[in-house]
Write an enzyme that holds these catalytic residues in place. Structure first.
Site, PDB file in Angstrom:
ATOM      1  N   HIS A 191      -9.818   1.748   0.787  1.00  0.00           N
ATOM      2  CA  HIS A 191      -9.699   0.598   1.688  1.00  0.00           C
ATOM      3  C   HIS A 191     -10.789   0.581   2.762  1.00  0.00           C
ATOM      4  O   HIS A 191     -10.567   0.126   3.892  1.00  0.00           O
ATOM      5  CB  HIS A 191      -8.312   0.612   2.331  1.00  0.00           C
ATOM      6  CG  HIS A 191      -7.790  -0.737   2.716  1.00  0.00           C
ATOM      7  ND1 HIS A 191      -8.380  -1.512   3.687  1.00  0.00           N
ATOM      8  CD2 HIS A 191      -6.752  -1.450   2.260  1.00  0.00           C
ATOM      9  CE1 HIS A 191      -7.701  -2.635   3.805  1.00  0.00           C
ATOM     10  NE2 HIS A 191      -6.708  -2.624   2.958  1.00  0.00           N
TER      11      HIS A 191
ATOM     12  N   GLU B  72     -11.499  -3.804  -2.676  1.00  0.00           N
ATOM     13  CA  GLU B  72     -10.587  -2.796  -3.215  1.00  0.00           C
ATOM     14  C   GLU B  72     -10.418  -2.983  -4.717  1.00  0.00           C
ATOM     15  O   GLU B  72      -9.759  -3.928  -5.154  1.00  0.00           O
ATOM     16  CB  GLU B  72      -9.236  -2.921  -2.519  1.00  0.00           C
ATOM     17  CG  GLU B  72      -9.318  -2.900  -1.007  1.00  0.00           C
ATOM     18  CD  GLU B  72      -8.161  -3.657  -0.363  1.00  0.00           C
ATOM     19  OE1 GLU B  72      -7.011  -3.238  -0.511  1.00  0.00           O
ATOM     20  OE2 GLU B  72      -8.423  -4.685   0.280  1.00  0.00           O
TER      21      GLU B  72
ATOM     22  N   HIS C  41       0.803  -1.227   0.000  1.00  0.00           N
ATOM     23  CA  HIS C  41       0.000   0.000   0.000  1.00  0.00           C
ATOM     24  C   HIS C  41       0.839   1.281   0.000  1.00  0.00           C
ATOM     25  O   HIS C  41       0.558   2.240   0.731  1.00  0.00           O
ATOM     26  CB  HIS C  41      -0.965  -0.002   1.188  1.00  0.00           C
ATOM     27  CG  HIS C  41      -2.017  -1.073   1.125  1.00  0.00           C
ATOM     28  ND1 HIS C  41      -2.522  -1.569  -0.051  1.00  0.00           N
ATOM     29  CD2 HIS C  41      -2.674  -1.756   2.124  1.00  0.00           C
ATOM     30  CE1 HIS C  41      -3.427  -2.496   0.199  1.00  0.00           C
ATOM     31  NE2 HIS C  41      -3.535  -2.634   1.502  1.00  0.00           N
TER      32      HIS C  41
HETATM   33  C1  BGC Z   1      -4.310  -6.544   1.882  1.00  0.00           C
HETATM   34  C2  BGC Z   1      -4.130  -7.354   3.151  1.00  0.00           C
HETATM   35  C3  BGC Z   1      -3.633  -6.457   4.227  1.00  0.00           C
HETATM   36  C4  BGC Z   1      -4.603  -5.330   4.409  1.00  0.00           C
HETATM   37  C5  BGC Z   1      -4.090  -4.344   5.402  1.00  0.00           C
HETATM   38  C6  BGC Z   1      -5.314  -5.492   2.172  1.00  0.00           C
HETATM   39  O1  BGC Z   1      -5.514  -4.720   1.037  1.00  0.00           O
HETATM   40  O2  BGC Z   1      -4.713  -7.322   0.796  1.00  0.00           O
HETATM   41  O3  BGC Z   1      -3.226  -8.403   2.920  1.00  0.00           O
HETATM   42  O4  BGC Z   1      -3.443  -7.176   5.434  1.00  0.00           O
HETATM   43  O5  BGC Z   1      -4.817  -4.666   3.204  1.00  0.00           O
HETATM   44  O6  BGC Z   1      -5.126  -3.738   6.043  1.00  0.00           O
END
Ligand code: BGC
Length: 363
Positions: A189, A328, A115
Site C-alpha cells: 500500500h 495496489e 485490508h
Molecule cells: C482503498 C481505499 C481506502 C484506502 C485506505 C485503499 O486500498 O481502496 O478505499 O480508503 O485503501 O488507506
C-alpha cells in the site's frame, strides 16, 4: 543514474505500544535507489528516487516512528493481508460455512472488512531476515497468522521477500500456505508522489494502465460484480492521462470513490507466473518514472482521496488530499462473495504465490 555501493544496514527503530521491538532497515541499491523499511507490517518508510539530474528525493508517504503508523489507519507503505481491499458486510461463505469478519470501514454507510480487519497484517510485527547477494539487497519478512485471526479460517504461514536489484527494481514476492481453505489477497500500500513527500498532489502525474476493463462499485466501494469497459469513461488510462484531468467529472463511479478508488482489470493478465506490465506513472518536471509489473489480474488505483491535513507525515508537513497515489496489485475486491471473479481461495497443500515489481527510472 549514478551508481552506488550496495549495502544493507539495520538499527533499532522503536517499540510498538504493546512493547514489541521494531527494527529499521536501509536497503541501498547499486543503481542509486535507496529504501528504508521496517518489520512493523513490512512497511516501506522512505524511498529515495533520483530525478533527471540525479538528485535524490524521498518520494513516498510515511512516518518516522511506529506510533504514527499505529495511530493513523491510512496503511502508508504497508503490506496488506490476509485480504487486501474490501469484503462486503464482513462476511463470506466458503465450502458451505459462513465466516464473520470484523467490519472496520463504512463508505456510503455500508460496512465492510477492509485490508484484513481491525488488526490486519499491516499492524503485526514480522520476523525480518535481511540479505545481500552480490549487488542485490533485500529482506525477507515472515509471519504466522493464527486460525481465526480477524475471523478468517486457517493458520497461515506467510513470507514476503523485498528485493532491490542493481537496476532499481523493487521486487515483492508473496508466498503463503494454510491448514484450512481461506481467502488470501495480499498487496503493498505504498503511496507515491514523484514531486517528493508532502510536496503537493499527484494530480499532475501521468498514469497509464494496461487495463481496458474495471470492476464498478456501489456506494460502499464494493464491486457490483460487473466487469465493464473503460472506453469513453474517466477510467480510460489505456493511453497516458494526468490523474487530475477527469477526476472531478460528474461520474457516479468517481463520486462513489471521491476520486479514483477502483480495481482495474488487466487486458492481458499473466498466464505463466511471469509478471506483466500493469501500469506506468510519470512526473514530467522531475522525470521520475515507474512501471508496475505483476502476476496479479487486477490493480487498485487509489488517488489518496482520504489523505489530508489531519495526517502530518515524517517531514512535519501536513498532507493534502490526493497527496499520494497507491497502485495496489491484487485480485478483485470482494472476490470471496463473487464466484464470477478469479478465486482467492487457497487450500491446504497449495502455495499462494504472487510477484509484483516496481521498476524505477527517469525519462
Ligand atoms: C482503498 C481505499 C481506502 C484506502 C485506505 C485503499 O486500498 O481502496 O478505499 O480508503 O485503501 O488507506
Amino acid at each position: 543514474m549514478e551508481e552506488s555501493k550496495a549495502y544493507v544496514a539495520s538499527q533499532f527503530l522503536a517499540k510498538t505500544s504493546s512493547g514489541e521491538n521494531v527494527n529499521a532497515y536501509t536497503l541501498q541499491g547499486k543503481g542509486g535507489v535507496r529504501m528504508e523499511v521496517n518489520n512493523y507490517g513490512g512497511k516501506i518508510t522512505k524511498l529515495f528516487l533520483p530525478d533527471r539530474q540525479g538528485n535524490l528525493k524521498d518520494c513516498i508517504l510515511g512516518f518516522n516512528d511506529v506510533e504514527g503508523y499505529e495511530k493513523v489507519d491510512a496503511y502508508l507503505g504497508s503490506l496488506i493481508g490476509r485480504y487486501g481491499n474490501r469484503i462486503a458486510f464482513g462476511k463470506f461463505t466458503l465450502d458451505g460455512k459462513e465466516y464473520k469478519l470484523p467490519t472496520n470501514n463504512e463508505p456510503g454507510g455500508l460496512p465492510c472488512c477492509l485490508h484484513g480487519g481491525i488488526k490486519g497484517w499491516d499492524a503485526k510485527v514480522w520476523k525480518p531476515i535481511p540479505f545481500q547477494e552480490g549487488d542485490t539487497v533485500g529482506i525477507i519478512f515472515t509471519y504466522e497468522s493464527a486460525d481465526g485471526e480477524e475471523g478468517f479460517p486457517g493458520a497461515v504461514k506467510v513470507k514476503v521477500t523485498y528485493t532491490l536489484t542493481p537496476d532499481n527494481v523493487w521486487r515483492i514476492e508473496y508466498e503463503a500456505t494454510t491448514d484450512k481453505p481461506t481467502p488470501i489477497n495480499m498487496t503493498q500500500h505504498v503511496y507515491f508522489n514523484f514531486h517528493g513527500e508532502a510536496e503537493g498532489t499527484i494530480l499532475d502525474h501521468d498514469l497509464t494502465l494496461f487495463a481496458d476493463k474495471m470492476t464498478p462499485t456501489d456506494a460502499g466501494l464494493i464491486p457490483t460484480g460487473e466487469i465493464t469497459s473503460v472506453k469513453g469513461t474517466p477510467f480510460d488510462f489505456t493511453t497516458p492521462h494526468k490523474i487530475g484531468e477527469r477526476i472531478r467529472e460528474n461520474d457516479e463511479q468517481l463520486k462513489n470513490g471521491k476520486g479514483y478508488d477502483h480495481n482495474f482489470v488487466l487486458t492481458e493478465p499473466s498466464k505463466d507466473g511471469a509478471p506483466v506490465k500493469a501500469a506506468e506513472l510519470y512526473e514530467e518536471t522531475s522525470g521520475r518514472y515507474l512501471e508496475v509489473w505483476t502476476t496479479e489480474p487486477g490493480i487498485q488505483i487509489y488517488s489518496g482521496n482520504y489523505l489530508g491535513p489531519h495526517i502530518t507525515g515524517k517531514s512535519g508537513v501536513p498532507y493534502s488530499e490526493n497527496g499520494g497515489l497507491a497502485m495496489e496489485t491484487q485480485h478483485y475486491p470482494d472476490s470471496p462473495n463473487k464466484p464470477q471473479f478469479p478465486s482467492t481461495i487457497v487450500r491446504p497443500g497449495e502455495t499462494y504465490r504472487t510477484v509484483t515489481e516496481y521498476r524505477f527510472g527517469v525519462k
